[in-house]
Write an enzyme that holds these catalytic residues in place. Structure first.
Site, PDB file in Angstrom:
ATOM      1  N   VAL A  13       0.869  -1.174   0.000  1.00  0.00           N
ATOM      2  CA  VAL A  13       0.000   0.000   0.000  1.00  0.00           C
ATOM      3  C   VAL A  13       0.902   1.219   0.000  1.00  0.00           C
ATOM      4  CG1 VAL A  13      -1.638   1.348   1.367  1.00  0.00           C
ATOM      5  CG2 VAL A  13      -1.962  -1.099   1.108  1.00  0.00           C
ATOM      6  N   CYS A  14       0.483   2.234  -0.719  1.00  0.00           N
ATOM      7  CA  CYS A  14       1.179   3.507  -0.746  1.00  0.00           C
ATOM      8  C   CYS A  14       2.614   3.277  -1.229  1.00  0.00           C
ATOM      9  CB  CYS A  14       1.087   4.152   0.634  1.00  0.00           C
ATOM     10  SG  CYS A  14       1.401   5.920   0.700  1.00  0.00           S
ATOM     11  N   THR A  15       3.582   3.919  -0.601  1.00  0.00           N
ATOM     12  CA  THR A  15       4.956   3.819  -1.083  1.00  0.00           C
ATOM     13  C   THR A  15       5.640   2.517  -0.700  1.00  0.00           C
ATOM     14  OG1 THR A  15       5.737   5.061   0.837  1.00  0.00           O
ATOM     15  CG2 THR A  15       5.272   6.320  -1.187  1.00  0.00           C
ATOM     16  N   THR A  63       0.823   3.374  -6.513  1.00  0.00           N
ATOM     17  CA  THR A  63       1.369   3.836  -5.248  1.00  0.00           C
ATOM     18  C   THR A  63       0.676   5.139  -4.895  1.00  0.00           C
ATOM     19  OG1 THR A  63       3.430   4.311  -4.055  1.00  0.00           O
ATOM     20  CG2 THR A  63       3.283   5.120  -6.322  1.00  0.00           C
ATOM     21  N   GLY A 101      -3.037   2.443  -3.677  1.00  0.00           N
ATOM     22  CA  GLY A 101      -2.626   3.842  -3.692  1.00  0.00           C
ATOM     23  C   GLY A 101      -2.370   4.357  -2.288  1.00  0.00           C
TER      24      GLY A 101
END
Length: 193
Positions: free
Chosen positions: A102-104, A122, A152
């Site tokens: 998730v995310c970075t 991301t 994201g």
């Protein structure tokens, strides 16, 4: 199913907790009564990006023994993507049936070589940073490409968790999880990839 949550100092709690809340309902509601999960890190105590300290019982385990390996994001990913010791450990997840970020956290999967030839997403602030690591950066809330699932920014972890639940069970079971979570916003499997 055996899950590894790969955590690190400065990770974003909601990246992790949204996904964990969704997927662990599989055990609670009986879809996978044998599901277990471990909190893993490269040290025995870590602190999230808001100051909550967590004791880790699985320090740098071999990740090849897990069915699903999950990596959250957070500002330290921008440094960890160049930390060969951390990446070498993350590469032991290569054979895991599912690699999830998730995310970075996608930057870490990518830097470890786990996104080669894959479409991924991301946090919007890191699209350009992700580009060198994957075949295509997709600007969507969550993306699946084979055995890799990426989400994201931050709250996308809840939707990604529900999508993984739906991928492992079915839409009816996922609706039950949504009801338990009081989360009406996920509309079903529509991941890009």
């Amino acid at each position: 199913m055996k899950l590894a949550y790969v955590l690190f100092d400065g990770f974003t709690l909601l990246d992790f907790s949204g996904f964990q809340e969704a997927i662990t309902w599989m055990r609670v509601l009986g879809a996978d009564a044998d599901m277990i999960w471990h909190y893993c890190a490269d040290q025995s105590r870590i602190t999230d990006d808001r100051g909550m300290s967590i004791s880790i019982s699985h320090v740098k385990p071999d990740l090849s023994g897990y069915d699903l390996v999950f990596v959250p994001g957070g500002m330290p990913t921008r440094r960890l993507q160049y930390d060969e010791g951390f990446l070498s450990w993350l590469r032991t997840a290569r054979e895991a049936e599912m690699k999830v970020s998730v995310c970075t956290g996608a930057l870490l999967l990518g830097a470890a070589g786990l996104l080669q030839g894959k479409r991924a997403t991301t946090n919007a602030s890191a699209y350009e940073l992700l580009q060198p690591y994957c075949a295509e950066v997709v600007k969507e809330r969550f993306v699946r490409d084979g055995d890799v699932f990426t989400g994201g920014g931050v709250s996308a972890s809840i939707d990604l968790g529900l999508y993984v639940v739906e991928s492992l069970t079915d839409r009816d079971f996922t609706r039950r999880v949504q009801e338990q979570m009081h989360y009406p916003y996920y509309s079903g499997a529509s991941a890009i990839g």
